[in-house]
Each structure stands twice: as C-alpha cells, then as structure tokens.
Design a protein around this motif. Structure first.
Motif, mmCIF file in Angstrom:
data_model
loop_
_atom_site.group_PDB
_atom_site.id
_atom_site.type_symbol
_atom_site.label_atom_id
_atom_site.label_comp_id
_atom_site.label_asym_id
_atom_site.label_seq_id
_atom_site.Cartn_x
_atom_site.Cartn_y
_atom_site.Cartn_z
ATOM 1 N N SER A 67 11.491 -4.748 14.782
ATOM 2 C CA SER A 67 11.695 -3.533 14.003
ATOM 3 C C SER A 67 10.999 -2.341 14.651
ATOM 4 N N LYS A 68 11.659 -1.174 14.577
ATOM 5 C CA LYS A 68 11.077 0.059 15.106
ATOM 6 C C LYS A 68 10.349 0.842 14.027
ATOM 7 N N ALA A 69 10.297 0.271 12.804
ATOM 8 C CA ALA A 69 9.723 0.997 11.678
ATOM 9 C C ALA A 69 8.200 1.028 11.699
ATOM 10 N N ILE A 70 7.559 0.089 12.390
ATOM 11 C CA ILE A 70 6.099 0.007 12.319
ATOM 12 C C ILE A 70 5.434 0.298 13.662
ATOM 13 N N THR A 71 6.105 1.026 14.519
ATOM 14 C CA THR A 71 5.467 1.479 15.755
ATOM 15 C C THR A 71 4.512 2.622 15.414
ATOM 16 N N LEU A 72 3.566 2.892 16.306
ATOM 17 C CA LEU A 72 2.595 3.964 16.074
ATOM 18 C C LEU A 72 3.295 5.302 15.901
ATOM 19 N N LYS A 73 4.307 5.559 16.739
ATOM 20 C CA LYS A 73 5.050 6.818 16.638
ATOM 21 C C LYS A 73 5.721 6.956 15.278
ATOM 22 N N SER A 74 6.310 5.859 14.787
ATOM 23 C CA SER A 74 6.984 5.899 13.483
ATOM 24 C C SER A 74 5.986 6.123 12.364
ATOM 25 N N LEU A 75 4.831 5.464 12.430
ATOM 26 C CA LEU A 75 3.819 5.614 11.390
ATOM 27 C C LEU A 75 3.280 7.043 11.340
ATOM 28 N N ILE A 76 3.106 7.663 12.506
ATOM 29 C CA ILE A 76 2.645 9.053 12.542
ATOM 30 C C ILE A 76 3.670 9.972 11.886
ATOM 31 N N ARG A 77 4.947 9.732 12.179
ATOM 32 C CA ARG A 77 5.996 10.565 11.588
ATOM 33 C C ARG A 77 6.102 10.341 10.085
ATOM 34 N N VAL A 78 5.854 9.119 9.632
ATOM 35 C CA VAL A 78 5.840 8.841 8.201
ATOM 36 C C VAL A 78 4.717 9.623 7.522
ATOM 37 N N MET A 79 3.539 9.643 8.131
ATOM 38 C CA MET A 79 2.419 10.387 7.570
ATOM 39 C C MET A 79 2.734 11.881 7.519
ATOM 40 N N GLN A 80 3.341 12.395 8.568
ATOM 41 C CA GLN A 80 3.729 13.802 8.578
ATOM 42 C C GLN A 80 4.737 14.100 7.469
ATOM 43 N N GLY A 81 5.707 13.204 7.297
ATOM 44 C CA GLY A 81 6.695 13.379 6.249
ATOM 45 C C GLY A 81 6.071 13.338 4.865
ATOM 46 N N TYR A 82 5.110 12.439 4.685
ATOM 47 C CA TYR A 82 4.412 12.316 3.394
ATOM 48 C C TYR A 82 3.671 13.612 3.056
ATOM 49 N N ILE A 102 0.841 -1.205 0.000
ATOM 50 C CA ILE A 102 0.000 0.000 0.000
ATOM 51 C C ILE A 102 0.874 1.253 0.000
ATOM 52 N N TYR A 103 1.893 1.227 0.825
ATOM 53 C CA TYR A 103 2.818 2.371 0.922
ATOM 54 C C TYR A 103 3.469 2.638 -0.438
ATOM 55 N N ARG A 104 3.953 1.589 -1.072
ATOM 56 C CA ARG A 104 4.613 1.745 -2.372
ATOM 57 C C ARG A 104 3.651 2.326 -3.410
ATOM 58 N N PHE A 105 2.417 1.832 -3.423
ATOM 59 C CA PHE A 105 1.417 2.324 -4.378
ATOM 60 C C PHE A 105 1.144 3.814 -4.161
ATOM 61 N N VAL A 106 0.940 4.207 -2.912
ATOM 62 C CA VAL A 106 0.634 5.610 -2.602
ATOM 63 C C VAL A 106 1.790 6.523 -3.014
ATOM 64 N N ILE A 107 3.017 6.121 -2.702
ATOM 65 C CA ILE A 107 4.183 6.950 -3.037
ATOM 66 C C ILE A 107 4.347 7.081 -4.545
ATOM 67 N N ILE A 136 20.850 19.458 -0.437
ATOM 68 C CA ILE A 136 19.435 19.210 -0.194
ATOM 69 C C ILE A 136 19.064 19.702 1.196
ATOM 70 N N ASP A 137 17.947 20.407 1.266
ATOM 71 C CA ASP A 137 17.415 20.851 2.548
ATOM 72 C C ASP A 137 16.582 19.711 3.125
ATOM 73 N N PHE A 138 17.192 18.891 3.978
ATOM 74 C CA PHE A 138 16.513 17.714 4.519
ATOM 75 C C PHE A 138 15.324 18.116 5.388
ATOM 76 N N GLN A 139 14.241 17.377 5.258
ATOM 77 C CA GLN A 139 13.033 17.650 6.025
ATOM 78 C C GLN A 139 12.683 16.520 6.986
ATOM 79 N N SER A 140 12.678 15.287 6.507
ATOM 80 C CA SER A 140 12.230 14.144 7.303
ATOM 81 C C SER A 140 13.353 13.603 8.171
ATOM 82 N N LEU A 141 13.070 13.438 9.458
ATOM 83 C CA LEU A 141 14.072 12.934 10.386
ATOM 84 C C LEU A 141 13.810 11.489 10.801
ATOM 85 N N GLY A 142 12.626 10.966 10.473
ATOM 86 C CA GLY A 142 12.263 9.604 10.842
ATOM 87 C C GLY A 142 12.418 8.647 9.672
#
Length: 261
Positions: free
Chosen positions: A210-225, A141-146, A171-177
């Motif tokens: 993995s720490k990639a699929i914790t709720l905190k990580s998913l929220i930060r991914v959405m913010q980055g998106y 799903i993530y790959r499709f959306v991106i 590059i002006d980096f934005q995402s930290l997660g």
C-alpha cells in the motif's frame, strides 16, 4: 426484486504502477456490475505510472466499452485522480475503487440500493484482522482524532464511499492525497447530507504494498488535516449549496421525508 431501474454508477479507479493488479480490479468490477444489475462504467485514472498499467487497460478497452482511461503525465495524487475521474463521469452515482484490487466490488455493490434513501454510503471494514497490528493501531488513532476534531462519529473514512455526483459539483476541493476522502466526508456530513454506514469486505492485495502509509503520504495527510481544521474551525465555513441554490441540509431532509417515513 431486480426489476427496478439499474443505477448509473461511475467507478473511478486510480492506479499508480498497478500492472499486476489492475486487470483483476477492472474485471471484478465489471462482473459486479452484471451481478447487481448496475449500469456502470469504469474510469481508470493512470496516475503517472511507469509500468504497463496503461497498456493493460487499453487492451481491456478494446473488448469492453464500459472501460475508459485518463492518464496523467506525472503522479498527481489519489485525491486529484478521484476529482479528475469525477469530471469525466457520466453516471448519477460515483465511487472510488482503487486499482490495487484490495476492495471487493461484489460486496460493495450489494448496498447500492440504499442510495434510494441517502446521499452517501460509507463502508467500514468488517474483516479488520486482514491488516497487521500496526496498521490497525494507526487506523484507530486516526479515526479517534478525526471524530473528535470534527464532531462526527464514523467507523472508517477511507473506503469505497458512494456519492451522488451532484453533491460533489460545488465543493472547492483542497486535499489531493489520501486525506481527500476524509475531507469530503467531514464537509458533506457537516453540511447535512444523509449517509449510511455499511460493512465492507477487504481483500488482501496480491502484489505490491500500500502507498497509503509511506512517509510522504503521512505528511500530506497531516497537512490536509490542519487545512481542514482551519476551514471548519477558523473560517467556519457553513453548509454548501447545490446547483439549484437549495441548502444541502434541506435537500437531505426532503429525501428522508419521502423515503424514510
């Protein structure tokens, strides 16, 4: 075949409480350097670990000068750790190998000679069955959306991506997660840098989860998106320019004309 000049490679290895995995991750990377004749260094970024991660790396450093460590007083995120590692990097090519030892350095470095022809090497997992069904569905799903959102067509965006260090400098980096790798690839590919996708083998981590699929990580991914959507589609930021002042697309095409004809 191995007579060519060895590639200079900086491996940035973020680690957060990886005391049970970090030694194997570092040693397997060093072994891959030797096997593939790579002039490499490992920069472990200890991202606020509260276990023995730092002490283990410092012990390795005593007998291997190719290993260095950067330590954060508090957890800053995997994206921040990667960017911090880049600032310390001394070699011409950079890549992130996580400290959880899930990635296979030997497999990844098998394709490093493609850097003769491209600016970025993007791996995709060819043994996807190692992950559970839920993780595979989330990834699909993530790959499709991106891909749909940003007009690209990548098989995977969160692997051990190799970059020419020079293309990251302005590059002006934005995402930290965990979204940082997707942001980098979207912005660099849309800027015109050449890339190649290659299969990569994923190992099963021996300890921890993995720490990639914790709720905190998913929220930060959405913010980055959402932030990247704004940058690309609202601000409509164009291609970057490198330190020479040349447009990145023309640099990539020049590389292609020399090596790809």
């Amino acid at each position: 075949m191995n007579a060519a000049k060895p590639y200079g490679l900086s491996v940035v290895m973020p680690a957060l409480n990886e005391e049970k995995n970090i030694q194997d991750a570092v040693q397997s990377t060093l072994a891959a350097f030797d096997k593939h004749h790579v002039d490499g260094e490992v920069i472990v970024v200890n991202d606020g670990s509260t276990d023995n991660t730092k002490a283990i790396v410092e012990a390795i450093m005593k007998w291997n000068p190719r290993v260095r460590i950067v330590s954060h007083q508090r957890t800053m995120g995997i994206g921040y750790s990667f960017y911090d590692g880049i600032r310390q990097a001394l070699k011409e090519v950079v890549v992130m190998f996580p400290g959880d030892n899930e990635n296979n350095p030997d497999d990844a470095l098998a394709y490093i000679r493609l850097m003769d022809n491209v600016d970025i090497i993007v791996p995709f997992i060819h043994n996807i069955e190692i992950r559970n069904r839920a993780r595979r569905i989330i990834s699909a799903i993530y790959r499709f959306v991106i891909n749909v959102s940003f007009g690209i067509n990548l098989n995977y965006t969160n692997g051990t991506v190799f970059y020419r260090r020079a293309i990251l400098e302005n590059i002006d980096f934005q995402s930290l997660g965990f979204f940082f790798q997707t942001e980098l690839l979207v912005r660099l590919i849309r800027a015109g840098y050449l890339f190649a996708e290659v299969p990569n083998f994923l190992s099963k981590r021996s300890f921890g989860t993995s720490k990639a699929i914790t709720l905190k990580s998913l929220i930060r991914v959405m913010q980055g998106y959402l932030q990247l959507v704004y940058i690309i589609h609202v601000k409509r930021m164009g291609p970057y320019r490198d330190a020479s002042g040349l447009d990145s697309r023309s640099i990539s095409y020049e590389i292609y004309s020399v090596h790809g004809s």
